[in-house]
Design a protein around this motif. Structure first.
Motif, PDB file in Angstrom:
ATOM      1  N   CYS A  39     -19.105  24.970 -14.916  1.00 29.23           N
ATOM      2  CA  CYS A  39     -18.991  26.321 -15.453  1.00 29.23           C
ATOM      3  C   CYS A  39     -19.035  26.331 -16.973  1.00 29.23           C
ATOM      4  CB  CYS A  39     -17.682  26.963 -14.994  1.00 29.23           C
ATOM      5  SG  CYS A  39     -17.607  27.237 -13.217  1.00 29.23           S
ATOM      6  N   ARG A  40     -19.726  27.312 -17.479  1.00 24.64           N
ATOM      7  CA  ARG A  40     -19.683  27.581 -18.908  1.00 24.64           C
ATOM      8  C   ARG A  40     -18.340  28.248 -19.182  1.00 24.64           C
ATOM      9  NH1 ARG A  40     -23.844  31.628 -21.769  1.00 24.64           N
ATOM     10  NH2 ARG A  40     -22.540  31.980 -23.596  1.00 24.64           N
ATOM     11  N   ILE A  41     -17.659  27.824 -20.236  1.00 21.66           N
ATOM     12  CA  ILE A  41     -16.298  28.272 -20.498  1.00 21.66           C
ATOM     13  C   ILE A  41     -16.238  29.298 -21.628  1.00 21.66           C
ATOM     14  CG2 ILE A  41     -13.977  27.481 -21.120  1.00 21.66           C
ATOM     15  CD1 ILE A  41     -14.994  26.542 -18.344  1.00 21.66           C
ATOM     16  N   TYR A  42     -17.114  29.131 -22.632  1.00 21.85           N
ATOM     17  CA  TYR A  42     -17.062  29.973 -23.831  1.00 21.85           C
ATOM     18  C   TYR A  42     -18.384  30.708 -24.057  1.00 21.85           C
ATOM     19  CZ  TYR A  42     -13.240  26.729 -24.528  1.00 21.85           C
ATOM     20  OH  TYR A  42     -12.109  25.972 -24.336  1.00 21.85           O
ATOM     21  N   ARG A  43     -18.296  32.011 -24.313  1.00 21.84           N
ATOM     22  CA  ARG A  43     -19.498  32.810 -24.575  1.00 21.84           C
ATOM     23  C   ARG A  43     -20.279  32.306 -25.786  1.00 21.84           C
ATOM     24  NH1 ARG A  43     -16.176  36.829 -22.851  1.00 21.84           N
ATOM     25  NH2 ARG A  43     -16.862  37.788 -20.922  1.00 21.84           N
TER      26      ARG A  43
ATOM     27  N   CYS B 185     -17.820  30.901 -10.959  1.00 19.48           N
ATOM     28  CA  CYS B 185     -17.143  30.509 -12.201  1.00 19.48           C
ATOM     29  C   CYS B 185     -16.197  31.611 -12.662  1.00 19.48           C
ATOM     30  CB  CYS B 185     -18.171  30.212 -13.284  1.00 19.48           C
ATOM     31  SG  CYS B 185     -19.096  28.689 -12.958  1.00 19.48           S
TER      32      CYS B 185
ATOM     33  N   MET C 264     -15.541  33.992 -18.719  1.00 18.90           N
ATOM     34  CA  MET C 264     -15.566  33.171 -19.930  1.00 18.90           C
ATOM     35  C   MET C 264     -14.634  33.738 -20.993  1.00 18.90           C
ATOM     36  SD  MET C 264     -19.539  32.205 -20.573  1.00 18.90           S
ATOM     37  CE  MET C 264     -20.412  33.409 -19.591  1.00 18.90           C
TER      38      MET C 264
ATOM     39  N   ASP D 225      -8.874  30.688 -25.707  1.00 13.51           N
ATOM     40  CA  ASP D 225      -8.501  29.909 -24.529  1.00 13.51           C
ATOM     41  C   ASP D 225      -7.027  29.499 -24.645  1.00 13.51           C
ATOM     42  OD1 ASP D 225      -8.171  27.951 -22.544  1.00 13.51           O
ATOM     43  OD2 ASP D 225     -10.139  27.048 -22.921  1.00 13.51           O
TER      44      ASP D 225
END
Length: 161
Positions: free
Chosen positions: A125-129, A146, A149, A156
């Motif tokens: 998964c992508r976590i940060y835009r 996911c 974000m 976070d």
């Protein structure tokens, strides 16, 4: 730990997780080999399937030593002008998922697009835009997709100490 003065003067190379030109996800370099084993398995499975679609993954960042992450953080503070702004891009060694081997920065753009579409199938998964290259393992994503974000690492809660 190393003092900040000697960290900035010492060359921190491959053994600290530096990746000068991107690596194959199958490379044995520390940036790849020291990733969390479950993350590495998922990443390699995804890369194999992406290759069947004509897309090649490279690792632009993976596991990093404490000293290397601290150097990157200090460079970000110098570049962005403040700790607060730098925190949007580079976390402290104490909070970094890279230092724990739990994050990988993937390239090129085609690989990121492929992961954006198919990554949840592997728990990636992508976590940060603001960081389209940064992926972490979220096993629950295989069944549930996911999670939402964060705008950037400073949002976070794991990064707050």
């Amino acid at each position: 730990m190393t003092s900040s003065h000697s960290t900035s003067r010492r060359v921190l190379g491959k053994e600290h997780g530096a990746v000068p030109h991107g690596l194959s996800v199958f490379d044995g370099a520390p940036a790849v080999a020291n990733l969390d084993p479950e993350l590495l398995v998922a990443l390699r499975r995804a890369a194999t399937d992406a290759a069947a679609d004509g897309v090649e993954f490279v690792v632009n960042g993976g596991w990093r030593s404490w000293a290397y992450q601290e150097r990157l953080r200090r460079e970000a503070v110098a570049k962005y002008g403040s700790e607060r702004e730098a925190a949007r891009w580079v976390t402290t060694p104490e909070t970094s998922a890279h230092v724990r081997g739990q994050a990988v920065d993937v390239g090129p753009a085609e690989a990121r697009a492929w992961l954006s579409e198919h990554g949840a199938r592997y728990g990636l998964c992508r976590i940060y835009r603001n960081e389209p290259w940064h992926y972490e393992l979220r096993p629950e994503a295989v069944e549930h997709g996911c999670p939402p974000m964060y705008d950037d690492p400073s949002q976070d809660p794991r990064m707050r100490r």
